[in-house]
Design a protein around this motif. Structure first.
Motif, PDB file in Angstrom:
ATOM      1  N   ARG A 103     -11.395 -11.546  -0.301  1.00 52.42           N
ATOM      2  CA  ARG A 103     -12.140 -10.628   0.614  1.00 52.42           C
ATOM      3  C   ARG A 103     -12.613  -9.284  -0.131  1.00 52.42           C
ATOM      4  N   LYS A 140     -10.160 -10.070   7.706  1.00 51.08           N
ATOM      5  CA  LYS A 140      -8.956 -10.449   6.766  1.00 51.08           C
ATOM      6  C   LYS A 140      -8.450 -12.022   7.117  1.00 51.08           C
ATOM      7  N   GLY A 177     -14.187   0.465   7.794  1.00 50.94           N
ATOM      8  CA  GLY A 177     -13.543   0.222   9.230  1.00 50.94           C
ATOM      9  C   GLY A 177     -13.971  -1.214  10.052  1.00 50.94           C
ATOM     10  N   ASP A 226       1.098  -1.296   0.140  1.00 51.79           N
ATOM     11  CA  ASP A 226      -0.073   0.015  -0.035  1.00 51.79           C
ATOM     12  C   ASP A 226       0.652   1.260  -0.108  1.00 51.79           C
ATOM     13  N   ARG A 241      -6.938 -12.573  -0.227  1.00 50.78           N
ATOM     14  CA  ARG A 241      -7.092 -11.249  -0.109  1.00 50.78           C
ATOM     15  C   ARG A 241      -8.138 -10.971  -1.398  1.00 50.78           C
ATOM     16  N   PHE A 289     -13.765   4.801   5.437  1.00 50.51           N
ATOM     17  CA  PHE A 289     -13.473   3.703   6.818  1.00 50.51           C
ATOM     18  C   PHE A 289     -14.820   4.256   7.839  1.00 50.51           C
ATOM     19  N   GLY A 337      -6.321  -4.214  -0.738  1.00 46.89           N
ATOM     20  CA  GLY A 337      -6.631  -3.931   0.703  1.00 46.89           C
ATOM     21  C   GLY A 337      -7.724  -2.933   0.676  1.00 46.89           C
ATOM     22  N   ARG A 338      -8.287  -2.645   1.888  1.00 46.62           N
ATOM     23  CA  ARG A 338      -9.064  -1.699   2.164  1.00 46.62           C
ATOM     24  C   ARG A 338      -8.905  -0.237   1.621  1.00 46.62           C
ATOM     25  N   PRO A 339      -7.343   0.170   1.699  1.00 52.64           N
ATOM     26  CA  PRO A 339      -6.998   1.475   1.469  1.00 52.64           C
ATOM     27  C   PRO A 339      -7.712   1.694  -0.177  1.00 52.64           C
ATOM     28  N   LYS A 345      -0.181   9.181   2.710  1.00 53.79           N
ATOM     29  CA  LYS A 345       0.340   8.809   3.883  1.00 53.79           C
ATOM     30  C   LYS A 345       1.391   9.063   4.490  1.00 53.79           C
ATOM     31  N   PHE A 375     -10.988   9.554   2.168  1.00 56.79           N
ATOM     32  CA  PHE A 375     -10.569   8.493   2.751  1.00 56.79           C
ATOM     33  C   PHE A 375     -11.118   8.200   4.007  1.00 56.79           C
ATOM     34  N   GLN A 376     -11.041   9.002   5.100  1.00 59.73           N
ATOM     35  CA  GLN A 376     -11.242   8.505   6.281  1.00 59.73           C
ATOM     36  C   GLN A 376     -13.161   8.388   6.307  1.00 59.73           C
TER      37      GLN A 376
HETATM   38  P1  AMP Z   1      -6.403  -4.108   5.245  1.00 62.75           P
HETATM   39  O1  AMP Z   1      -4.917  -4.651   5.065  1.00 62.75           O
HETATM   40  O2  AMP Z   1      -7.056  -4.412   3.758  1.00 62.75           O
HETATM   41  O3  AMP Z   1      -7.235  -4.710   6.449  1.00 62.75           O
HETATM   42  O4  AMP Z   1      -6.118  -2.650   5.425  1.00 62.75           O
HETATM   43  C1  AMP Z   1      -5.596  -2.185   6.485  1.00 62.75           C
HETATM   44  C2  AMP Z   1      -5.319  -0.647   6.447  1.00 62.75           C
HETATM   45  O5  AMP Z   1      -6.516   0.143   6.202  1.00 62.75           O
HETATM   46  C3  AMP Z   1      -4.262  -0.120   7.299  1.00 62.75           C
HETATM   47  O6  AMP Z   1      -3.130   0.026   7.237  1.00 62.75           O
HETATM   48  C4  AMP Z   1      -4.810   1.534   7.186  1.00 62.75           C
HETATM   49  O7  AMP Z   1      -4.014   2.036   6.252  1.00 62.75           O
HETATM   50  C5  AMP Z   1      -6.331   1.250   6.787  1.00 62.75           C
HETATM   51  N1  AMP Z   1      -7.202   1.284   8.040  1.00 62.75           N
HETATM   52  C6  AMP Z   1      -7.785   0.445   8.694  1.00 62.75           C
HETATM   53  N2  AMP Z   1      -8.706   0.814   9.480  1.00 62.75           N
HETATM   54  C7  AMP Z   1      -9.102   2.257   9.434  1.00 62.75           C
HETATM   55  C8  AMP Z   1      -9.433   3.236   9.875  1.00 62.75           C
HETATM   56  N3  AMP Z   1     -10.633   2.905  10.958  1.00 62.75           N
HETATM   57  N4  AMP Z   1      -9.377   4.265   9.585  1.00 62.75           N
HETATM   58  C9  AMP Z   1      -8.522   4.725   8.601  1.00 62.75           C
HETATM   59  N5  AMP Z   1      -7.646   3.907   7.743  1.00 62.75           N
HETATM   60  C10 AMP Z   1      -7.996   2.641   8.331  1.00 62.75           C
END
Ligand code: AMP
Ligand code: ZN
Ligand code: FE
Ligand code: FE
Length: 279
Positions: A106, A171, A162, A18, A103, A157, A136-138, A252, A153-154
């Motif tokens: 997911r 995950k 989130g 990421d 992943r 989540f 990933g989620r980002p 970031k 972005f925030q």
């Molecule tokens: P993942 O590996 O797909 O679960 O994504 C994890 C990443 O998502 C973390 O390294 C953060 O950059 C971001 N992340 C996870 N939870 C949050 C949150 N509540 N707010 C902002 N970013 C988050």
């Protein structure tokens, strides 16, 4: 070079997970900031390593093999750094590939959940944004911003992605004991990443019992007080002190690189414990 005064950063991400920058860009940036030894530690991914190591060796910077693994411990998602393992080890690669497959699955499930919530994005668009990186989620959050489904972005989540939010999917990860043995059998050593973020001291002691040999003392999110406290733990349990900037680049942050370094003594200790020689 390689004196105790050498600047060492053992926690850097590239766009193979990421991070924002390519492996070559990350190595270049480290050189510009006066760092002499780095480890690339992408999340659950080693595809940046061959290029980064090769590019480093022709440009006078030592690049050590590394990875940041997501593992399960007491139901928590804990990050474990690993260093100086054979990243071509068969069992290790098998694990990484399984992880990648899970992943992708997911990410698809998250897209499906978003669709159920009337938020429309396509799985292919997620893959495009992720590029060669681990999905990933980002990436999904960035896509939601780009498609104006959220303001930033925030918010992605807070509203959807989130932990505990409606579109999150847990995950896949292996437990800490498994991770430590896989890394050990691949010749490497494990260190607890940024313990100050989510671990109690008792957790740290548990992880040490499971065979983790290092503790990330230096990290942007650790206060001076934490650093002092963790140095005592390192001393008491004869661990390796690790540390670094957790550099991701882009939104970031570009500024940490060069400001969170450790000495070469740690690298010597990692090499001594793993018998690591550059291939
Ligand atoms: P993942 O590996 O797909 O679960 O994504 C994890 C990443 O998502 C973390 O390294 C953060 O950059 C971001 N992340 C996870 N939870 C949050 C949150 N509540 N707010 C902002 N970013 C988050
Ligand atoms: Zn990251
Ligand atoms: Fe982490
Ligand atoms: Fe990291």
């Amino acid at each position: 070079m390689n004196s105790e005064a050498t600047k060492v950063d053992l926690h850097l991400h590239t766009n193979h997970s990421d991070g924002y920058h390519s492996p070559v860009e990350v190595v270049d940036k480290a050189i510009w900031r006066g760092i002499e030894t780095i480890a690339i530690t992408d999340h659950d991914e080693v595809s940046a390593l061959p290029l980064a190591i090769e590019y480093g060796s022709t440009n006078g910077i030592e690049v050590l093999p590394g990875i940041e693994l997501s593992v399960r411990y007491k139901g928590l998602d804990v990050h474990i750094l690993a260093y100086c393992f054979d990243y071509e080890n068969e069992e290790f690669i098998k694990y990484i590939n399984l992880f990648k497959k899970q992943r992708l699955k997911r990410a698809q499930q998250i897209v499906d959940k978003l669709t159920d919530l009337e938020v429309h994005i396509e799985f292919d668009e997620v893959l495009d944004i992720a590029g060669s990186g681990t999905v990933g989620r980002p990436h999904i959050a960035n896509l939601l911003v780009a498609k104006k489904q959220v303001n930033n972005f925030q918010e992605a989540f807070d509203k959807y992605l989130g932990d505990g939010k409606p579109a999150n999917v847990e995950k896949y990860s292996i437990d800490i004991q498994n991770a430590v043995s896989i890394i050990g059998r691949a010749g490497g050593i494990c260190s607890i990443a940024h313990p100050g973020i989510n671990l109690q001291n008792s957790d740290i002691l548990d992880l040490i019992k499971f065979g983790v040999q290092g503790l990330e003392v230096i990290h942007p999110r650790h206060s001076q007080e934490r650093v002092r406290q963790y140095r005592n733990v390192v001393e008491e349990y004869q661990l390796v002190e690790t540390g670094g900037s957790d550099f991701h680049g882009g939104e970031k942050g570009e500024n940490n690189l060069g400001n969170y370094t450790i000495t070469y003594q740690s690298v010597n200790e990692i090499k001594r414990r793993t018998g690591f020689e550059r291939k």
